[in-house]
Design a protein around this motif. Structure first.
Motif, short mmCIF file in Angstrom:
data_model
loop_
_atom_site.label_atom_id
_atom_site.label_comp_id
_atom_site.label_asym_id
_atom_site.label_seq_id
_atom_site.Cartn_x
_atom_site.Cartn_y
_atom_site.Cartn_z
N GLN A 219 8.71 6.73 4.26
CA GLN A 219 7.35 7.08 4.67
C GLN A 219 6.67 7.92 3.58
O GLN A 219 7.20 8.95 3.16
N PRO A 220 5.49 7.48 3.14
CA PRO A 220 4.81 8.15 2.04
C PRO A 220 4.60 9.64 2.24
O PRO A 220 4.84 10.43 1.32
N ALA A 221 4.15 10.06 3.42
CA ALA A 221 3.86 11.49 3.62
C ALA A 221 5.12 12.33 3.44
O ALA A 221 5.08 13.41 2.83
N LYS A 222 6.26 11.84 3.94
CA LYS A 222 7.51 12.58 3.80
C LYS A 222 8.00 12.59 2.35
O LYS A 222 8.53 13.60 1.87
N ILE A 223 7.81 11.46 1.67
CA ILE A 223 8.21 11.40 0.26
C ILE A 223 7.36 12.36 -0.57
O ILE A 223 7.88 13.11 -1.42
N GLY B 169 -7.88 20.86 1.20
CA GLY B 169 -6.64 20.41 1.82
C GLY B 169 -6.89 19.84 3.21
O GLY B 169 -6.31 18.81 3.58
N ALA B 170 -7.77 20.49 3.97
CA ALA B 170 -8.12 19.98 5.30
C ALA B 170 -8.87 18.66 5.19
O ALA B 170 -8.64 17.72 5.98
N ASP B 171 -9.77 18.56 4.21
CA ASP B 171 -10.50 17.31 3.99
C ASP B 171 -9.54 16.17 3.64
O ASP B 171 -9.73 15.02 4.06
N THR B 172 -8.51 16.49 2.86
CA THR B 172 -7.52 15.48 2.49
C THR B 172 -6.87 14.89 3.74
O THR B 172 -6.78 13.67 3.89
N LEU B 173 -6.44 15.75 4.65
CA LEU B 173 -5.80 15.28 5.88
C LEU B 173 -6.77 14.45 6.71
O LEU B 173 -6.38 13.42 7.29
N ALA B 174 -8.02 14.87 6.76
CA ALA B 174 -9.02 14.15 7.56
C ALA B 174 -9.28 12.75 6.99
O ALA B 174 -9.37 11.77 7.74
N TYR B 175 -9.39 12.66 5.68
CA TYR B 175 -9.67 11.35 5.07
C TYR B 175 -8.45 10.43 5.14
O TYR B 175 -8.60 9.21 5.30
N ILE B 176 -7.25 10.97 5.04
CA ILE B 176 -6.06 10.13 5.20
C ILE B 176 -6.01 9.58 6.62
O ILE B 176 -5.69 8.40 6.84
N LEU C 246 -5.14 12.72 -1.97
CA LEU C 246 -6.14 11.82 -1.40
C LEU C 246 -6.39 10.63 -2.31
O LEU C 246 -6.50 9.49 -1.84
N ASP C 247 -6.47 10.86 -3.60
CA ASP C 247 -6.68 9.75 -4.53
C ASP C 247 -5.51 8.76 -4.48
O ASP C 247 -5.72 7.55 -4.58
N ALA C 248 -4.30 9.28 -4.32
CA ALA C 248 -3.13 8.39 -4.23
C ALA C 248 -3.22 7.50 -2.99
O ALA C 248 -2.96 6.30 -3.06
N PHE C 249 -3.60 8.08 -1.86
CA PHE C 249 -3.71 7.29 -0.63
C PHE C 249 -4.85 6.28 -0.72
O PHE C 249 -4.69 5.12 -0.34
N VAL C 250 -6.00 6.72 -1.21
CA VAL C 250 -7.13 5.80 -1.32
C VAL C 250 -6.79 4.65 -2.26
O VAL C 250 -7.04 3.47 -1.96
N PHE C 251 -6.19 4.97 -3.40
CA PHE C 251 -5.78 3.92 -4.34
C PHE C 251 -4.79 2.97 -3.69
O PHE C 251 -4.90 1.74 -3.84
N GLY C 252 -3.81 3.51 -2.97
CA GLY C 252 -2.81 2.66 -2.33
C GLY C 252 -3.41 1.68 -1.34
O GLY C 252 -2.96 0.53 -1.23
N PHE C 253 -4.45 2.11 -0.64
CA PHE C 253 -5.10 1.23 0.33
C PHE C 253 -6.07 0.25 -0.34
O PHE C 253 -6.15 -0.92 0.05
N LEU C 254 -6.81 0.73 -1.34
CA LEU C 254 -7.88 -0.09 -1.91
C LEU C 254 -7.39 -1.12 -2.92
O LEU C 254 -7.91 -2.25 -2.96
N PRO D 264 0.80 -1.23 0.00
CA PRO D 264 0.00 0.00 0.00
C PRO D 264 0.83 1.28 0.00
O PRO D 264 0.53 2.22 -0.76
N GLU D 265 1.86 1.34 0.84
CA GLU D 265 2.67 2.56 0.91
C GLU D 265 3.42 2.80 -0.40
O GLU D 265 3.54 3.94 -0.87
N SER D 266 3.93 1.72 -0.99
CA SER D 266 4.61 1.86 -2.29
C SER D 266 3.63 2.32 -3.36
O SER D 266 3.94 3.21 -4.17
N LEU D 267 2.44 1.74 -3.38
CA LEU D 267 1.43 2.13 -4.36
C LEU D 267 1.05 3.60 -4.22
O LEU D 267 0.85 4.29 -5.22
N THR D 268 0.94 4.06 -2.99
CA THR D 268 0.57 5.46 -2.75
C THR D 268 1.58 6.40 -3.39
O THR D 268 1.22 7.34 -4.10
N VAL D 269 2.87 6.14 -3.15
CA VAL D 269 3.91 7.00 -3.71
C VAL D 269 3.96 6.89 -5.23
O VAL D 269 4.08 7.89 -5.94
N MET D 270 3.85 5.67 -5.74
CA MET D 270 3.89 5.48 -7.19
C MET D 270 2.73 6.21 -7.87
O MET D 270 2.90 6.84 -8.92
N ALA D 271 1.54 6.14 -7.26
CA ALA D 271 0.39 6.82 -7.84
C ALA D 271 0.57 8.33 -7.81
O ALA D 271 0.30 9.02 -8.80
#
Length: 252
Positions: free
Chosen positions: A65-69, A89-96, A198-206, A21-28
């Motif tokens: 770590q994805p957030a730092k990358i 931007g605030a919604d992004t942080l909340a959903y992550i 947000l799309d990158a994180f959701v994709f990485g998890f899903l 998941p973390e790799s997918l998030t960064v790649m996306a």
């Protein structure tokens, strides 16, 4: 000229560019922002990097770590969020935060703790990509770390037994999937027509939940009842990774 950037990450299977998941998030995110990453996937001839995977290396800078990358990529002017409002931007942080609190424990359990999934899929897949003798040790270490992470966040009162913890994390995960489906609605991405962090994180998890062929699939079964989230994953795989969405092959 910008310094070259290399991403070391776990590789893919089942039609995914990575199972991790973390790799997918960064790649996306790199695809969404146009960041020119050279991707090095871990295999049994390549030494596993120290620290957490994924790892980004740019000259003498090493970041995990994805957030730092992602923050580093933004500083290099690769920003997928430049059109977002302050509220978005605030919604992004909340959903992550929601993903990490509600969905991640069940994702970790599906891969690393559920005994049949771990023994028949996760352990042999990762072991085949790690050099001997680390292949005998590292998957078990990753499994123990996943269980510890689950228990750290979910193992306190009133959930005293592992069975109670498991039941709760899957309830939470299904609720999270329902919320994501409602939030996405009929949109292509979570904030309209262009993908963002947000799309990158959701994709990485899903995507790993959606695509990996496990024997025990209660989370996957629930996800497949939410067609807009499945379409979301398929669209990203098709348009950004140029991968066929019908690729359901078994691991090599």
């Amino acid at each position: 000229m910008a310094a070259p950037m290399e991403l070391s990450c776990w590789g893919g299977d089942w039609g995914l560019p990575s199972l991790h998941p973390e790799s997918l998030t960064v790649m996306a995110y790199a695809k969404f922002s146009g960041a020119p990453l050279t991707v090095n996937t871990i295999n049994n001839s390549w030494r596993v990097p120290k620290g957490d995977v994924p790892v980004l290396i740019s000259e003498d800078i090493v970041i995990s770590q994805p957030a730092k990358i992602l923050n580093f990529l933004r500083k290099q002017k690769y920003n997928a969020d430049y059109e977002l409002s302050a509220k978005q931007g605030a919604d992004t942080l909340a959903y992550i935060a929601l993903l990490e609190e509600k969905l991640l424990p069940a994702l970790l359990h599906t891969f690393w703790v559920e005994a049949e999934n771990y023994s028949s899929v996760t352990k042999p897949w990762f072991a085949s990509r790690i050099a001997f003798p680390l292949s005998l040790y590292l998957p078990g270490k990753m499994s123990r770390e996943a269980l510890n992470r689950i228990l750290l966040t979910r193992g306190g009162p009133p959930l005293y037994s592992l069975a109670e913890v498991e039941a709760q994390i899957y309830r939470d995960a299904k609720e999270c999937l329902n919320l994501l489906s409602k939030r996405l609605g009929t949109s292509q991405f979570f904030f309209g027509d262009m993908p963002t962090t947000l799309d990158a994180f959701v994709f990485g998890f899903l995507a790993p939940i959606y695509k990996v062929c496990f024997p025990r699939v209660q989370l996957q079964e629930h996800l497949k009842q939410l067609p807009n989230l499945c379409r979301f994953c398929d669209d990203i795989l098709t348009f950004y990774f140029r991968l066929t969405v019908s690729d359901g092959r078994q691991p090599s």
